[in-house]
Design a protein around this motif. Structure first.
Motif, PDB file in Angstrom:
ATOM      1  N   VAL A 328       0.931  -1.129  -0.004  1.00 34.17           N
ATOM      2  CA  VAL A 328       0.037  -0.053  -0.032  1.00 34.17           C
ATOM      3  C   VAL A 328       0.833   1.154  -0.112  1.00 34.17           C
ATOM      4  O   VAL A 328       1.645   1.410   0.950  1.00 34.17           O
ATOM      5  N   LEU A 329       0.936   1.889  -1.130  1.00 33.26           N
ATOM      6  CA  LEU A 329       1.462   3.243  -1.066  1.00 33.26           C
ATOM      7  C   LEU A 329       0.715   4.484  -0.764  1.00 33.26           C
ATOM      8  O   LEU A 329      -0.277   4.809  -1.318  1.00 33.26           O
ATOM      9  N   GLY A 330       1.029   4.827   0.373  1.00 32.05           N
ATOM     10  CA  GLY A 330       0.105   5.974   1.254  1.00 32.05           C
ATOM     11  C   GLY A 330      -0.544   5.516   2.330  1.00 32.05           C
ATOM     12  O   GLY A 330      -1.473   4.428   2.181  1.00 32.05           O
ATOM     13  N   ALA A 331      -0.506   6.363   3.431  1.00 31.26           N
ATOM     14  CA  ALA A 331      -1.221   6.187   4.618  1.00 31.26           C
ATOM     15  C   ALA A 331      -1.926   7.344   4.992  1.00 31.26           C
ATOM     16  O   ALA A 331      -3.124   7.228   5.748  1.00 31.26           O
ATOM     17  N   THR A 332      -1.626   8.544   4.402  1.00 25.04           N
ATOM     18  CA  THR A 332      -2.252   9.887   5.056  1.00 25.04           C
ATOM     19  C   THR A 332      -3.376  10.082   4.428  1.00 25.04           C
ATOM     20  O   THR A 332      -3.703   9.354   3.166  1.00 25.04           O
ATOM     21  N   PHE A 333      -4.690  10.890   4.605  1.00 28.12           N
ATOM     22  CA  PHE A 333      -5.787  10.949   4.067  1.00 28.12           C
ATOM     23  C   PHE A 333      -5.615  11.844   2.784  1.00 28.12           C
ATOM     24  O   PHE A 333      -6.344  11.810   1.972  1.00 28.12           O
ATOM     25  N   LYS A 334      -4.532  12.643   2.826  1.00 24.55           N
ATOM     26  CA  LYS A 334      -4.231  13.399   1.679  1.00 24.55           C
ATOM     27  C   LYS A 334      -2.648  13.559   1.285  1.00 24.55           C
ATOM     28  O   LYS A 334      -1.944  13.483   2.432  1.00 24.55           O
ATOM     29  N   PRO A 335      -2.038  14.069   0.331  1.00 31.78           N
ATOM     30  CA  PRO A 335      -0.612  14.239   0.311  1.00 31.78           C
ATOM     31  C   PRO A 335      -0.100  15.732   1.224  1.00 31.78           C
ATOM     32  O   PRO A 335      -1.012  16.249   1.265  1.00 31.78           O
ATOM     33  N   ASP A 336       1.177  15.720   1.209  1.00 31.75           N
ATOM     34  CA  ASP A 336       1.840  17.172   1.716  1.00 31.75           C
ATOM     35  C   ASP A 336       1.042  17.127   3.373  1.00 31.75           C
ATOM     36  O   ASP A 336       0.863  18.270   3.625  1.00 31.75           O
ATOM     37  N   SER A 337       0.856  15.863   4.017  1.00 32.36           N
ATOM     38  CA  SER A 337       0.132  16.082   5.392  1.00 32.36           C
ATOM     39  C   SER A 337       0.856  14.910   6.090  1.00 32.36           C
ATOM     40  O   SER A 337       1.036  13.735   5.449  1.00 32.36           O
ATOM     41  N   ASP A 338       0.853  14.705   7.331  1.00 30.55           N
ATOM     42  CA  ASP A 338       1.026  13.486   8.148  1.00 30.55           C
ATOM     43  C   ASP A 338      -0.130  13.052   8.825  1.00 30.55           C
ATOM     44  O   ASP A 338      -0.032  12.160   9.663  1.00 30.55           O
ATOM     45  N   ASP A 339      -1.256  13.448   8.646  1.00 32.13           N
ATOM     46  CA  ASP A 339      -2.573  13.187   9.012  1.00 32.13           C
ATOM     47  C   ASP A 339      -3.309  11.895   8.535  1.00 32.13           C
ATOM     48  O   ASP A 339      -3.286  11.744   7.273  1.00 32.13           O
ATOM     49  N   VAL A 340      -3.441  11.058   9.667  1.00 35.32           N
ATOM     50  CA  VAL A 340      -4.067   9.740   9.236  1.00 35.32           C
ATOM     51  C   VAL A 340      -5.421   9.580   9.895  1.00 35.32           C
ATOM     52  O   VAL A 340      -6.126   8.562   9.647  1.00 35.32           O
ATOM     53  N   ARG A 341      -6.060  10.586  10.243  1.00 38.56           N
ATOM     54  CA  ARG A 341      -7.463  10.621  10.883  1.00 38.56           C
ATOM     55  C   ARG A 341      -8.371  10.378   9.711  1.00 38.56           C
ATOM     56  O   ARG A 341      -8.316  10.791   8.543  1.00 38.56           O
ATOM     57  N   ASP A 342      -9.178   9.169   9.998  1.00 37.12           N
ATOM     58  CA  ASP A 342     -10.147   8.633   8.888  1.00 37.12           C
ATOM     59  C   ASP A 342      -9.546   8.769   7.499  1.00 37.12           C
ATOM     60  O   ASP A 342     -10.255   8.977   6.579  1.00 37.12           O
ATOM     61  N   SER A 343      -8.396   8.152   7.530  1.00 41.31           N
ATOM     62  CA  SER A 343      -7.803   8.121   6.075  1.00 41.31           C
ATOM     63  C   SER A 343      -8.252   6.936   5.398  1.00 41.31           C
ATOM     64  O   SER A 343      -8.398   5.693   5.935  1.00 41.31           O
ATOM     65  N   PRO A 344      -8.647   7.118   4.170  1.00 41.81           N
ATOM     66  CA  PRO A 344      -9.306   5.983   3.166  1.00 41.81           C
ATOM     67  C   PRO A 344      -8.152   5.009   2.923  1.00 41.81           C
ATOM     68  O   PRO A 344      -8.495   3.947   2.802  1.00 41.81           O
ATOM     69  N   ALA A 345      -6.722   5.414   2.752  1.00 42.26           N
ATOM     70  CA  ALA A 345      -5.895   4.781   2.491  1.00 42.26           C
ATOM     71  C   ALA A 345      -5.664   3.696   3.573  1.00 42.26           C
ATOM     72  O   ALA A 345      -5.340   2.412   3.365  1.00 42.26           O
ATOM     73  N   LEU A 346      -5.584   4.116   5.119  1.00 38.43           N
ATOM     74  CA  LEU A 346      -5.421   3.092   5.851  1.00 38.43           C
ATOM     75  C   LEU A 346      -6.502   2.118   6.313  1.00 38.43           C
ATOM     76  O   LEU A 346      -6.505   1.134   6.662  1.00 38.43           O
ATOM     77  N   ASN A 347      -7.840   2.724   5.987  1.00 36.89           N
ATOM     78  CA  ASN A 347      -9.038   1.857   6.139  1.00 36.89           C
ATOM     79  C   ASN A 347      -8.955   0.728   5.314  1.00 36.89           C
ATOM     80  O   ASN A 347      -9.226  -0.397   5.645  1.00 36.89           O
ATOM     81  N   VAL A 348      -8.504   0.991   3.956  1.00 27.19           N
ATOM     82  CA  VAL A 348      -8.336  -0.019   3.028  1.00 27.19           C
ATOM     83  C   VAL A 348      -7.479  -0.962   3.401  1.00 27.19           C
ATOM     84  O   VAL A 348      -7.422  -1.999   3.271  1.00 27.19           O
TER      85      VAL A 348
END
Length: 446
Positions: A328-348
């Motif tokens: 999985v390439l990507g954990a944050t909910f959007k680029p240029d951030s370290d925010d993973v709150r309710d991240s679709p990437a991490l959820n998947v």
């Protein structure tokens, strides 16, 4: 005399606002109840990743060599009350556990702590996203608690920050909205924002309710636009169309525009999902729930995109996850951030892991936060290491460096050359020429 400003709450919004106000030339005092966070800020560092914010902070924090010294931080409510002419409330308003409604406890606590200490004229300015009607309620609370009585006023000034662009959005906003009930509050806020207004930023003066609704309406509109193009992606897949071309074509219509028309696994983060749910809940309390029933479908489409990516990955893995490795390439909910709150990437990633696959994640900035939230996933130091031995590669956060990956290099380490683009930003031709089976949401398979 130049106004002195305070910022209550030094999270993402508060830290950015405090540094930006110092940049505009004001003396600023930031408050937080977390001593560790205050010590970090006093050292000129922010406890999150936001491009340009560390540099802006260090330029103004008192005690740092070469700084202006206009920015200080404290844990003392009394110091804040004594110092400030204008107090910005920037605390969190999360979704209540088990409900759609907004949790106002942090805002209420901030007002209850500050107001009894206001013994001279002051303006309290809310910036947090709140349910409509909150400002009027809080204004009454301030009037009840403040020793200075009518000399203390309240205004609402919603924030419109985009993570990854927060510094720019604060110093050069596309609009400033203020909800006021008197001329004094407007005059003070025009003084605070004199520079961006002089540079051409529109200054919109409204009543409390309208100012609160502006943020709710903006987030609801953006969410609707994202879910609309994702719904079109579902139709395109059923009909054999290409949602990227469809979005390009309708985006040329000035009435529609191109922004927020990229189909993918949907939106996440700490704002859009909880804000549209809170808006629905508040509309129901006001007896206007029918007006926002469409937002339930917006939310449903958005969550469905995550499940759809899981199913696409299962198909790519031959119909079952057991014994398969997924990168999985990507954990944050959007680029240029370290925010993973309710991240679709991490959820998947989490769903696929729970269903039997070994999942390895790489993200340029969000690894530490992701590991705290999903400790059972594996994490790799580079994209290449994440892909090593993988039977399927998922592109789930549209970082620039992922678009610049060499598909041929990755092909040399993958177990199977299968890539699924959950953000529709990779070049299909480039990947296919390197021997990859390329699949993207809402696009033809070849």
């Amino acid at each position: 005399m130049t106004l002195k400003l305070t910022v209550i709450g030094t999270g993402y919004l508060g830290a950015t606002h405090a540094a930006a106000m110092a940049e505009l030339g004001f003396e600023v005092l930031g408050l937080d109840i977390d001593p560790a966070k205050i010590e970090t800020l006093r050292a000129g560092r922010v406890p999150m990743y936001e491009p340009g914010l560390d540099e802006l902070l260090a330029r103004h924090v008192e005690g740092i060599d070469g700084s202006t010294g206009r920015l200080r931080f404290t844990t003392s409510w009394q110091e804040v009350a004594d110092f400030g002419d204008v107090h910005f409330v920037c605390v969190n308003t999360p979704q209540k556990h088990g409900e759609y409604a907004c949790d106002m406890s942090y805002v209420d606590s901030a007002i209850d702590a500050l107001a009894p200490l206001l013994t001279r004229p002051a303006l309290v300015v809310g910036k947090s996203t709140v349910p409509v009607g909150s400002a009027a309620r809080l204004a009454a609370r301030v009037a009840e608690l403040a020793p200075a009585g009518d000399a203390v006023d309240l205004a609402w000034n919603p924030e419109f920050l985009r993570e990854g662009f927060a510094v720019q959005d604060t110093l050069r906003p596309d609009r400033i909205v203020v909800g006021v009930r008197g001329g004094t509050a407007e005059k003070l806020l025009r003084e605070v924002y004199a520079k961006p207004v002089a540079d051409g930023t529109p200054f919109v003066v409204a009543d409390y309710a309208t100012a609160e609704l502006v943020k709710n309406a903006a987030n609801s509109f953006l969410s609707t636009k994202i879910s609309f193009i994702n719904a079109m992606a579902e139709v395109c897949e059923a009909a054999g169309g290409d949602v990227v071309k469809l979005a390009e074509a309708i985006g040329h219509d000035d009435r529609i525009g191109r922004k927020f028309l990229r189909a993918g696994i949907g939106f996440g983060g700490g704002c859009l999902p909880k804000d549209i749910r809170a808006f629905m809940a508040r509309a129901g309390e006001l007896g206007a729930d029918q007006a926002l029933t469409f937002l339930r479908e917006v939310d449903s489409i958005n969550m469905r995109r995550r499940s759809h990516m899981v199913e696409l990955t299962r198909e790519a893995c031959g119909g079952a996850f057991l014994g398969k490795r997924v990168a999985v390439l990507g954990a944050t909910f959007k680029p240029d951030s370290d925010d993973v709150r309710d991240s679709p990437a991490l959820n998947v990633a989490g769903q696929i892991h729970l269903q039997g696959a070994q999942v390895t994640v790489f993200d340029p900035k969000g690894m530490e936060n992701a590991a705290r939230l999903f400790p059972t996933l594996a994490y790799a130091p580079t994209a290449l290491e994440a892909v090593r031995g993988a039977h399927a590669v998922l592109h789930l956060t549209e970082w620039k460096q992922f678009r610049e990956l060499d598909p041929a290099e990755l092909a040399g380490v993958a177990a199977e050359r299968v890539v699924l683009d959950g953000r529709n930003t990779l070049d299909p031709q480039l990947w296919r020429e390197a021997g990859w089976t390329f699949r993207a949401m809402g696009r033809p398979n070849a």
